[in-house]
Design a protein around this motif. Structure first.
Motif, PDB file in Angstrom:
ATOM      1  N   ASN A   1       0.829  -1.193   0.000  1.00 52.14           N
ATOM      2  CA  ASN A   1       0.000   0.000   0.000  1.00 52.14           C
ATOM      3  C   ASN A   1       0.876   1.261   0.000  1.00 52.14           C
ATOM      4  O   ASN A   1       1.879   1.295   0.714  1.00 52.14           O
ATOM      5  CB  ASN A   1      -0.874  -0.019   1.267  1.00 52.14           C
ATOM      6  N   PRO A   2       0.568   2.269  -0.829  1.00 51.21           N
ATOM      7  CA  PRO A   2      -0.639   2.485  -1.638  1.00 51.21           C
ATOM      8  C   PRO A   2      -0.523   2.010  -3.090  1.00 51.21           C
ATOM      9  O   PRO A   2      -1.426   2.231  -3.874  1.00 51.21           O
ATOM     10  CB  PRO A   2      -0.772   4.012  -1.603  1.00 51.21           C
ATOM     11  N   TRP A   3       0.581   1.389  -3.443  1.00 53.01           N
ATOM     12  CA  TRP A   3       0.775   0.968  -4.833  1.00 53.01           C
ATOM     13  C   TRP A   3      -0.098  -0.236  -5.172  1.00 53.01           C
ATOM     14  O   TRP A   3      -0.753  -0.257  -6.205  1.00 53.01           O
ATOM     15  CB  TRP A   3       2.245   0.649  -5.090  1.00 53.01           C
ATOM     16  N   MET A   4      -0.044  -1.267  -4.322  1.00 55.69           N
ATOM     17  CA  MET A   4      -0.874  -2.458  -4.528  1.00 55.69           C
ATOM     18  C   MET A   4      -1.611  -2.748  -3.214  1.00 55.69           C
ATOM     19  O   MET A   4      -0.962  -2.942  -2.182  1.00 55.69           O
ATOM     20  CB  MET A   4      -0.019  -3.673  -4.918  1.00 55.69           C
ATOM     21  N   LYS A   5      -2.917  -2.749  -3.289  1.00 59.94           N
ATOM     22  CA  LYS A   5      -3.724  -2.943  -2.085  1.00 59.94           C
ATOM     23  C   LYS A   5      -4.635  -4.132  -2.276  1.00 59.94           C
ATOM     24  O   LYS A   5      -5.383  -4.206  -3.250  1.00 59.94           O
ATOM     25  CB  LYS A   5      -4.537  -1.678  -1.800  1.00 59.94           C
ATOM     26  N   PHE A   6      -4.576  -5.093  -1.350  1.00 60.13           N
ATOM     27  CA  PHE A   6      -5.428  -6.276  -1.382  1.00 60.13           C
ATOM     28  C   PHE A   6      -6.582  -6.050  -0.406  1.00 60.13           C
ATOM     29  O   PHE A   6      -6.364  -5.923   0.797  1.00 60.13           O
ATOM     30  CB  PHE A   6      -4.645  -7.523  -0.969  1.00 60.13           C
ATOM     31  N   ILE A   7      -7.783  -5.987  -0.922  1.00 62.38           N
ATOM     32  CA  ILE A   7      -8.963  -5.786  -0.077  1.00 62.38           C
ATOM     33  C   ILE A   7      -9.518  -7.157   0.310  1.00 62.38           C
ATOM     34  O   ILE A   7      -9.818  -7.981  -0.555  1.00 62.38           O
ATOM     35  CB  ILE A   7     -10.022  -4.954  -0.817  1.00 62.38           C
ATOM     36  N   ARG A   8      -9.646  -7.383   1.572  1.00 59.28           N
ATOM     37  CA  ARG A   8     -10.035  -8.704   2.086  1.00 59.28           C
ATOM     38  C   ARG A   8     -11.395  -8.645   2.795  1.00 59.28           C
ATOM     39  O   ARG A   8     -11.802  -7.591   3.289  1.00 59.28           O
ATOM     40  CB  ARG A   8      -8.974  -9.227   3.065  1.00 59.28           C
ATOM     41  N   ASP A   9     -12.064  -9.815   2.843  1.00 59.10           N
ATOM     42  CA  ASP A   9     -13.325  -9.904   3.575  1.00 59.10           C
ATOM     43  C   ASP A   9     -13.038 -10.232   5.032  1.00 59.10           C
ATOM     44  O   ASP A   9     -11.883 -10.272   5.469  1.00 59.10           O
ATOM     45  CB  ASP A   9     -14.248 -10.944   2.926  1.00 59.10           C
ATOM     46  N   GLU A  10     -14.118 -10.477   5.784  1.00 65.66           N
ATOM     47  CA  GLU A  10     -13.939 -10.740   7.226  1.00 65.66           C
ATOM     48  C   GLU A  10     -13.187 -12.029   7.507  1.00 65.66           C
ATOM     49  O   GLU A  10     -12.636 -12.218   8.590  1.00 65.66           O
ATOM     50  CB  GLU A  10     -15.317 -10.779   7.916  1.00 65.66           C
ATOM     51  N   LYS A  11     -13.120 -12.922   6.501  1.00 65.39           N
ATOM     52  CA  LYS A  11     -12.373 -14.172   6.679  1.00 65.39           C
ATOM     53  C   LYS A  11     -10.916 -14.046   6.239  1.00 65.39           C
ATOM     54  O   LYS A  11     -10.170 -15.013   6.336  1.00 65.39           O
ATOM     55  CB  LYS A  11     -13.049 -15.287   5.887  1.00 65.39           C
ATOM     56  N   GLY A  12     -10.548 -12.896   5.746  1.00 68.57           N
ATOM     57  CA  GLY A  12      -9.177 -12.697   5.311  1.00 68.57           C
ATOM     58  C   GLY A  12      -8.913 -13.064   3.863  1.00 68.57           C
ATOM     59  O   GLY A  12      -7.763 -13.016   3.411  1.00 68.57           O
ATOM     60  N   ASN A  13      -9.946 -13.419   3.119  1.00 69.66           N
ATOM     61  CA  ASN A  13      -9.780 -13.767   1.705  1.00 69.66           C
ATOM     62  C   ASN A  13      -9.776 -12.499   0.847  1.00 69.66           C
ATOM     63  O   ASN A  13     -10.560 -11.574   1.088  1.00 69.66           O
ATOM     64  CB  ASN A  13     -10.909 -14.692   1.245  1.00 69.66           C
ATOM     65  N   VAL A  14      -8.891 -12.472  -0.138  1.00 64.66           N
ATOM     66  CA  VAL A  14      -8.813 -11.317  -1.025  1.00 64.66           C
ATOM     67  C   VAL A  14     -10.026 -11.313  -1.949  1.00 64.66           C
ATOM     68  O   VAL A  14     -10.289 -12.288  -2.658  1.00 64.66           O
ATOM     69  CB  VAL A  14      -7.509 -11.337  -1.855  1.00 64.66           C
ATOM     70  N   VAL A  15     -10.759 -10.205  -1.943  1.00 63.72           N
ATOM     71  CA  VAL A  15     -11.963 -10.097  -2.771  1.00 63.72           C
ATOM     72  C   VAL A  15     -11.818  -9.042  -3.857  1.00 63.72           C
ATOM     73  O   VAL A  15     -12.596  -9.007  -4.806  1.00 63.72           O
ATOM     74  CB  VAL A  15     -13.195  -9.771  -1.908  1.00 63.72           C
ATOM     75  N   LYS A  16     -10.803  -8.210  -3.730  1.00 64.63           N
ATOM     76  CA  LYS A  16     -10.635  -7.134  -4.708  1.00 64.63           C
ATOM     77  C   LYS A  16      -9.214  -6.600  -4.632  1.00 64.63           C
ATOM     78  O   LYS A  16      -8.556  -6.702  -3.592  1.00 64.63           O
ATOM     79  CB  LYS A  16     -11.643  -6.005  -4.427  1.00 64.63           C
TER      80      LYS A  16
END
Length: 836
Positions: free
Chosen positions: A413-428
């Motif tokens: 971050n801020p170059w590459m950001k992994f957005i995760r859900d509540e389980k920690g899985n990358v969703v975006k």
């Protein structure tokens, strides 16, 4: 017969004598012939008229729902409003006249069928059809013309290479077609023996100025030459991503046209297509062609087209009245379009002229990495022209054509950001790099799948082996690394980088300097020496004034000398002290000498008080702080004197930069640095406690440090960190590709547009942390302004309390003195008796 009787009855009933109803239509057909042109095609005007009238007389029987009415016209007699009263037009004129006629009759929605020159552009109106006069031996000329005019090969330059299967006259015709709106360079391979053809090709292509000539190759050869040509081009590395290759195979036929061996020779990034002859090669088959054949056949084709259209209209007409039909009937333009469509269908299935000539087109398509697909592009016939299903060079027009590519990346971050859900899985995926990749994917038509390196590293050479994302790219595990890489010389030896996206400097983050105590803030505007000088002047100016005042001859002359007012030293001292506090006295010296002293004293007081007030405001607004660490030199000196430590991300390119630096201070920086891991800089990592509690300093990209500071501020709500002012090792930021990747030039082209358009700057405003109360102090430890608190004013209150205390002491002394004086007066006084 019934249809003709119906037409007569309609005429008697007042209906126009030329019926246009589906049950019976008078097709008024105009025929325009250019005698000079048909003579060049080997026919005479009388011969042509006889053929056409005879053909339509026969075709009249096939038009069961109508009849033809022929109107013969010489092309010289054609007027501007020609076609106004015609149902259809059949023309036999050259190319330019055919297009001119088409534009005229299109204004009247008149259907137009043109027989014209080879190489002529097809008519663009939906109510028209142009059929060129093509012989089996020169069909390639019309084929290339149709490819050009349909913008299937929208090249501005051609490199045409042909073998002996293309005669000189045919080559000249091809040149005339291509040179109309493009630069053409033609080369002949000449006569080639099977054993020497590869050497001949190599001799021609060695040192060939392909780039200067446009890198657009049109190869006209026999089938047995194609493999050798591809082999030589591969050997000479001529299959570049910007080059385009179209092979026209001249000697194939319906029994031998397999292009799969050549298509399977292709690799990812090849823009390669094949146009090959699939004309009928069976023995005994009749293959009529030429202008006379077309003129004779067009009568039947037009009749079939009208009849099929009228039959379709009769399905509705037979169920309604004539009045209703007038309301819902198709327009003249719609009927003409329908007839043309039905004519094309008849030519496709039952046409006899040029029915043996046919070409097919296939292209190389890559749907998955290194998986070559044989794409069927379309077909071509002389009468109908091109029937395209796809693009001739699909990756030129369609980029990756929706292909899913695998890219390597890491969260940074801020170059590459992994957005995760509540389980920690990358969703975006977000951040500047993925936003850039999304923008390029729209232009190049691809999707992507992110694959993180197993070791979680960027890529560094350790014991002569590469790790991280660089290894992924080298091994072909991913097509590219979508990450903000620092371009280093060592990495450039094993991978290719795109053009730089940005320049990023290194700096360092340390514990924010704290504010110094402001308990004695009122003293800070002046140095101790200045205070001593002011106090000394305040003490001695009173006696000086008293001496000058007492010594003045003015008072002696007027005999006004006394022991009151300014003639008393204590009054002079209090007067000067009051002036320092900007309190004027009521008594002024009468002598000029005394007034001169008082005036300059007041001038001294005004300058001193004004300077003090201004500095005091500045000290209240901008509090004093600890000495900050702004440069590398200060950092190293503090490390030696105060035991400050520093560190950097282990396995990053900054290590090699520091080691290879010529300046000794950078090598010392690397030798003494603590090598941190990625997890150390996580929100709950040990890095932050080291910085705040152990005076540790962290060296990293400026953008990364800004993001770390913002994360900690969001967690704690405190501004605990500051940055050094010195920025060093400005790095070019880019994404990584394999060294032999053909796609990097396409990415560079799009990145250049994005950078020049200012999108990188815009995205930095989006993804970089916004300014907050910590931002202004990040490079000095304080903000732009400060609020004055009771702590800041405690010195003033202390002075006031001290003044009050001294006043009480003086009052006590005055009281004691007064009481003693009264008692002394009582003891010394004598009581006298009253005397009357």
């Amino acid at each position: 017969m019934l249809a003709r009787v119906t037409a007569c009855l309609l005429a008697l009933a007042g209906v126009h004598s030329l019926s246009n109803l589906p049950n019976y239509t008078h097709v008024k057909l105009g025929v325009v012939v250019d005698e000079r042109w048909i003579r060049t095609e080997g026919a005479t005007l009388e011969q042509m008229e006889e053929i056409i009238r005879s053909a339509f007389a026969v075709a009249d029987d096939k038009l069961a729902h109508g009849e033809f009415m022929i109107e013969w016209t010489n092309h010289t007699m054609v007027t501007q409003d020609y076609g106004k009263d015609l149902t259809a037009l059949l023309s036999l004129v050259d190319c330019s006249k055919s297009h001119s006629l088409s534009r005229k009759v299109a204004k009247h929605n008149t259907m137009h069928v043109a027989i014209s020159d080879i190489g002529c552009k097809r008519l663009v109106q939906d109510t028209s059809l142009l059929i060129p006069v093509v012989e089996p031996g020169n069909s390639i000329v019309q084929l290339l013309a149709d490819l050009r005019y349909a913008h299937t090969m929208p090249w501005k330059s051609f490199i045409v290479i042909h073998d002996e299967s293309i005669s000189k006259s045919l080559a000249d015709s091809i040149h005339q077609i291509l040179v109309r709106d493009a630069a053409v360079a033609m080369f002949s391979l000449g006569e080639m023996n099977p054993g020497s053809q590869k050497a001949t090709i190599k001799k021609m292509l060695t040192g060939f100025p392909a780039h200067d000539l446009g890198n657009k190759f049109l190869i006209l050869t026999r089938k047995n030459v194609v493999k050798d040509f591809i082999d030589v081009a591969e050997e000479l590395k001529m299959f570049r991503i910007e080059s385009q290759w179209v092979y026209v195979v001249t000697d194939t036929n319906s029994m031998d046209f397999d292009m799969s061996p050549f298509i399977n020779m292709a690799q990812d990034g090849y823009n390669l297509a094949f146009v090959f002859n699939t004309s009928y090669a069976q023995d005994g088959i009749l293959c009529p062609s030429g202008m006379l054949c077309l003129a004779n056949e067009m009568a039947e084709v037009i009749a079939e087209g009208f009849e099929k259209t009228l039959i379709e209209e009769m399905k509705t007409f037979s169920e309604i009245s004539i009045e209703e039909w007038d309301i819902i009937k198709p327009s003249e333009n719609e009927r003409s379009m329908s007839v043309i469509k039905d004519m094309q269908g008849f030519l496709r299935t039952s046409g006899s002229c040029n029915n043996c000539t046919k070409w097919m087109m296939e292209a190389v398509e890559v749907r998955e990495s290194n998986r070559i697909n044989q794409l069927e592009v379309g077909t071509w016939m002389p009468t109908l022209g091109l029937a395209l299903k796809d693009d001739l060079l699909p990756h030129i027009t369609g980029g990756f054509r929706g292909r899913a590519i695998t890219v390597g990346s890491l969260e940074y971050n801020p170059w590459m950001k992994f957005i995760r859900d509540e389980k920690g899985n990358v969703v975006k995926y977000s951040g500047l790099i993925f936003t850039l990749l999304d923008e390029i994917s729209k232009k190049l038509n691809f999707t992507y799948i992110v694959k993180e390196p197993k070791d979680g590293l960027w890529g560094l050479k350790v014991n002569d082996k590469w790790n991280g994302m660089i290894k992924q790219v080298m091994d072909g595990e991913v097509m590219m690394a979508a990450a903000a890489f620092s371009i280093s010389h060592e990495r450039q030896q094993v991978v290719n980088f795109t053009m730089p996206l940005d320049l990023q400097p290194y700096t360092f983050m340390y514990r924010r300097p704290t504010e110094l105590s402001r308990a004695v803030l009122f003293i800070d505007p002046f140095t101790p020496l200045v205070w001593v000088c002011i106090a000394a002047m305040t003490l001695i100016i009173g006696p000086i004034m008293w001496v000058i005042h007492r010594s003045s001859y003015v008072y002696k002359y007027y005999d006004t000398v006394n022991e009151y007012g300014l003639f008393k030293m204590s009054n002079c001292i209090w007067y000067c002290y009051g002036a320092m506090l900007q309190q004027g006295g009521t008594i002024l010296p009468e002598a000029d000498s005394g007034r001169m002293v008082v005036g300059f004293w007041w001038l001294f007081v005004m300058v001193t008080v004004t300077t003090y007030s201004g500095n005091l405001v500045a000290f209240l607004t901008f509090p004093q702080i600890e000495f900050p660490i702004n440069t590398i030199d200060i950092l190293i000196n503090r490390g030696s004197d105060d035991g400050i430590t520093w560190g950097l991300l282990g396995g990053s390119v900054i290590e090699s930069y520091l080691n290879e630096a010529e300046d000794d201070k950078f090598q010392h920086l690397e030798n003494m640095a603590v090598k941190h891991k990625d997890m150390d800089a996580s929100p709950d990592g040990v890095l932050y406690s080291m910085i705040k509690q152990q005076d540790h300093v962290y060296i990293e990209w400026k953008s990364k440090l800004e993001m770390l500071m913002k994360e900690q501020y969001n967690i704690t709500g405190l501004c605990d960190y500051a940055f050094g002012k010195e920025e060093f090792f400005f790095e070019r930021v880019a994404m990584a590709f394999p060294r032999d990747s053909p796609w990097i030039k396409h990415f560079d082209k799009e990145i250049k547009k994005i950078v020049q358009g200012g999108l990188i700057k815009r995205w930095k405003q989006v993804f970089w942390p916004p300014d907050d109360e910590c931002t202004a102090g990040a490079r000095g430890g304080v903000g732009s302004t400060a609020v004055v608190t009771v702590t800041d004013m405690q010195g003033s209150f202390f002075i006031l309390m001290m003044g009050c205390f001294l006043a009480l002491l003086v009052l006590l002394v005055e009281c004691v003195t007064a009481k003693t004086f009264k008692e002394s007066e009582k003891q010394n006084s004598t009581i006298k008796p009253f005397v009357a």
